[in-house]
Design a protein around this motif. Structure first.
Motif, mmCIF file in Angstrom:
data_model
loop_
_atom_site.group_PDB
_atom_site.id
_atom_site.type_symbol
_atom_site.label_atom_id
_atom_site.label_comp_id
_atom_site.label_asym_id
_atom_site.label_seq_id
_atom_site.Cartn_x
_atom_site.Cartn_y
_atom_site.Cartn_z
ATOM 1 N N THR A 93 -25.454 66.696 -19.124
ATOM 2 C CA THR A 93 -26.667 65.996 -19.077
ATOM 3 C C THR A 93 -27.554 66.088 -20.036
ATOM 4 O O THR A 93 -28.320 65.824 -20.207
ATOM 5 C CB THR A 93 -27.323 66.138 -17.700
ATOM 6 N N ARG A 94 -26.788 66.419 -21.297
ATOM 7 C CA ARG A 94 -27.476 66.485 -22.374
ATOM 8 C C ARG A 94 -27.430 64.891 -23.138
ATOM 9 O O ARG A 94 -26.387 64.328 -22.984
ATOM 10 C CB ARG A 94 -26.988 67.280 -23.630
ATOM 11 N N GLU A 95 -28.532 64.522 -23.524
ATOM 12 C CA GLU A 95 -28.517 63.195 -24.285
ATOM 13 C C GLU A 95 -27.419 63.132 -25.419
ATOM 14 O O GLU A 95 -27.915 64.036 -26.157
ATOM 15 C CB GLU A 95 -29.812 62.598 -24.629
ATOM 16 N N ILE A 96 -26.700 62.170 -25.623
ATOM 17 C CA ILE A 96 -25.933 61.956 -26.739
ATOM 18 C C ILE A 96 -26.731 61.166 -27.658
ATOM 19 O O ILE A 96 -27.235 60.178 -27.565
ATOM 20 C CB ILE A 96 -24.633 61.364 -26.560
ATOM 21 N N GLU A 97 -26.722 61.864 -29.090
ATOM 22 C CA GLU A 97 -27.600 61.358 -30.209
ATOM 23 C C GLU A 97 -27.207 59.726 -30.315
ATOM 24 O O GLU A 97 -26.075 59.330 -30.217
ATOM 25 C CB GLU A 97 -27.016 62.310 -31.346
ATOM 26 N N VAL A 98 -28.070 58.952 -30.681
ATOM 27 C CA VAL A 98 -28.000 57.544 -30.734
ATOM 28 C C VAL A 98 -27.455 57.145 -32.034
ATOM 29 O O VAL A 98 -26.490 56.274 -32.175
ATOM 30 C CB VAL A 98 -29.255 57.034 -30.535
ATOM 31 N N ASP A 99 -27.787 57.822 -32.997
ATOM 32 C CA ASP A 99 -27.318 57.331 -34.379
ATOM 33 C C ASP A 99 -26.111 58.205 -35.083
ATOM 34 O O ASP A 99 -25.942 58.603 -36.013
ATOM 35 C CB ASP A 99 -28.551 57.707 -35.432
ATOM 36 N N ALA A 100 -25.317 58.592 -34.122
ATOM 37 C CA ALA A 100 -24.005 59.282 -34.459
ATOM 38 C C ALA A 100 -22.775 59.000 -33.612
ATOM 39 O O ALA A 100 -22.947 58.551 -32.289
ATOM 40 C CB ALA A 100 -24.333 60.782 -34.761
ATOM 41 N N VAL A 101 -21.803 59.051 -34.200
ATOM 42 C CA VAL A 101 -20.465 59.455 -33.214
ATOM 43 C C VAL A 101 -20.406 60.795 -32.732
ATOM 44 O O VAL A 101 -20.316 61.767 -33.384
ATOM 45 C CB VAL A 101 -19.332 58.824 -34.061
ATOM 46 N N PRO A 102 -20.174 60.900 -31.475
ATOM 47 C CA PRO A 102 -20.127 62.589 -30.907
ATOM 48 C C PRO A 102 -18.918 63.148 -31.523
ATOM 49 O O PRO A 102 -17.830 62.561 -31.853
ATOM 50 C CB PRO A 102 -19.885 62.498 -29.593
ATOM 51 N N VAL A 103 -19.200 64.628 -31.834
ATOM 52 C CA VAL A 103 -17.856 65.072 -32.494
ATOM 53 C C VAL A 103 -16.850 65.112 -31.589
ATOM 54 O O VAL A 103 -15.721 65.145 -32.081
ATOM 55 C CB VAL A 103 -18.400 66.604 -32.614
ATOM 56 N N ARG A 104 -16.991 65.329 -30.217
ATOM 57 C CA ARG A 104 -15.605 65.109 -29.380
ATOM 58 C C ARG A 104 -15.034 63.723 -29.502
ATOM 59 O O ARG A 104 -13.810 63.955 -29.375
ATOM 60 C CB ARG A 104 -16.221 65.562 -27.872
ATOM 61 N N ILE A 105 -15.760 62.816 -29.801
ATOM 62 C CA ILE A 105 -15.193 61.695 -29.899
ATOM 63 C C ILE A 105 -14.078 61.610 -31.376
ATOM 64 O O ILE A 105 -13.066 61.151 -31.412
ATOM 65 C CB ILE A 105 -16.084 60.334 -30.152
ATOM 66 N N GLU A 106 -14.958 62.173 -32.379
ATOM 67 C CA GLU A 106 -14.097 62.224 -33.590
ATOM 68 C C GLU A 106 -13.052 62.984 -33.384
ATOM 69 O O GLU A 106 -11.881 62.728 -33.893
ATOM 70 C CB GLU A 106 -15.052 62.957 -34.796
ATOM 71 N N ARG A 107 -13.159 64.285 -32.663
ATOM 72 C CA ARG A 107 -11.966 65.146 -32.524
ATOM 73 C C ARG A 107 -10.821 64.409 -31.669
ATOM 74 O O ARG A 107 -9.498 64.597 -31.925
ATOM 75 C CB ARG A 107 -12.237 66.286 -31.807
ATOM 76 N N ALA A 108 -11.189 63.610 -30.800
ATOM 77 C CA ALA A 108 -10.128 62.989 -29.831
ATOM 78 C C ALA A 108 -9.582 62.008 -30.857
ATOM 79 O O ALA A 108 -8.228 61.715 -30.582
ATOM 80 C CB ALA A 108 -10.888 62.372 -28.564
#
Length: 170
Positions: A86-101
């Motif tokens: 339930t942590r808000e995902i930063e609006v102005d970035a691609v999440p690190v986990r998306i990049e790793r995936a």
């Protein structure tokens, strides 16, 4: 072929979530698998582009696409998105986990093309050589399962790779 990497601003021309340098760094920290290091930069870039398309095509992401216009090419960045903690995902970035995936899917694609055509949809009833036989359950997917990707993306979206496609009449 140059990559246009999503920066978190909702680029209209973005075609990948990860830079080639970031992917190389990611794999260097993971024993530099030969399936990745043996590729030319052009093939790595192609794999990263395909991986990004694969992720956006296989997941319904949480939240709402950032720009709400056709101008944003990819599924990320997003607003009103929260991870599984339930942590808000930063609006102005691609999440690190998306990049790793994206890196992991690119490696899987480079190792064994994920866009290969499946004979008869891959619905093999049985196959064998001599006394050795393999039979698949009727419900078995023709697509590869990637448990590591599923774990990386936990909370970021839901997989829609069941083969069912929603058709909406315009």
């Amino acid at each position: 072929m140059a990559l246009t990497v999503e920066t978190g601003s909702g680029l209209a021309a973005a075609d990948t979530y990860v830079t080639l340098t970031a992917a190389d760094t990611y794999f260097a920290a993971r024993d530099a698998p030969a399936a990745w290091t043996a590729l030319s930069n052009a093939l790595k870039e192609s794999a990263l582009k395909y991986a990004t398309e694969w992720l956006d095509g296989h997941y319904e992401w949480v939240g709402v696409i950032k720009t709400l216009t056709p101008a944003q090419a990819l599924g990320w960045p997003r607003t009103n998105a929260f991870d599984h903690e339930t942590r808000e995902i930063e609006v102005d970035a691609v999440p690190v986990r998306i990049e790793r995936a994206c890196c992991e899917v690119a490696l899987a694609h480079a190792d064994s093309a994920l866009n290969a055509t499946q004979a008869r949809g891959g619905a093999v009833a049985s196959e064998g050589v001599g006394p050795l036989k393999i039979a698949y359950f009727d419900w078995a997917s023709v697509e590869p399962t990637m448990p590591h990707i599923t774990r990386l993306l936990r909370g970021y979206g839901r997989s829609v790779s069941s083969g069912v496609v929603d058709i909406v009449r315009g």
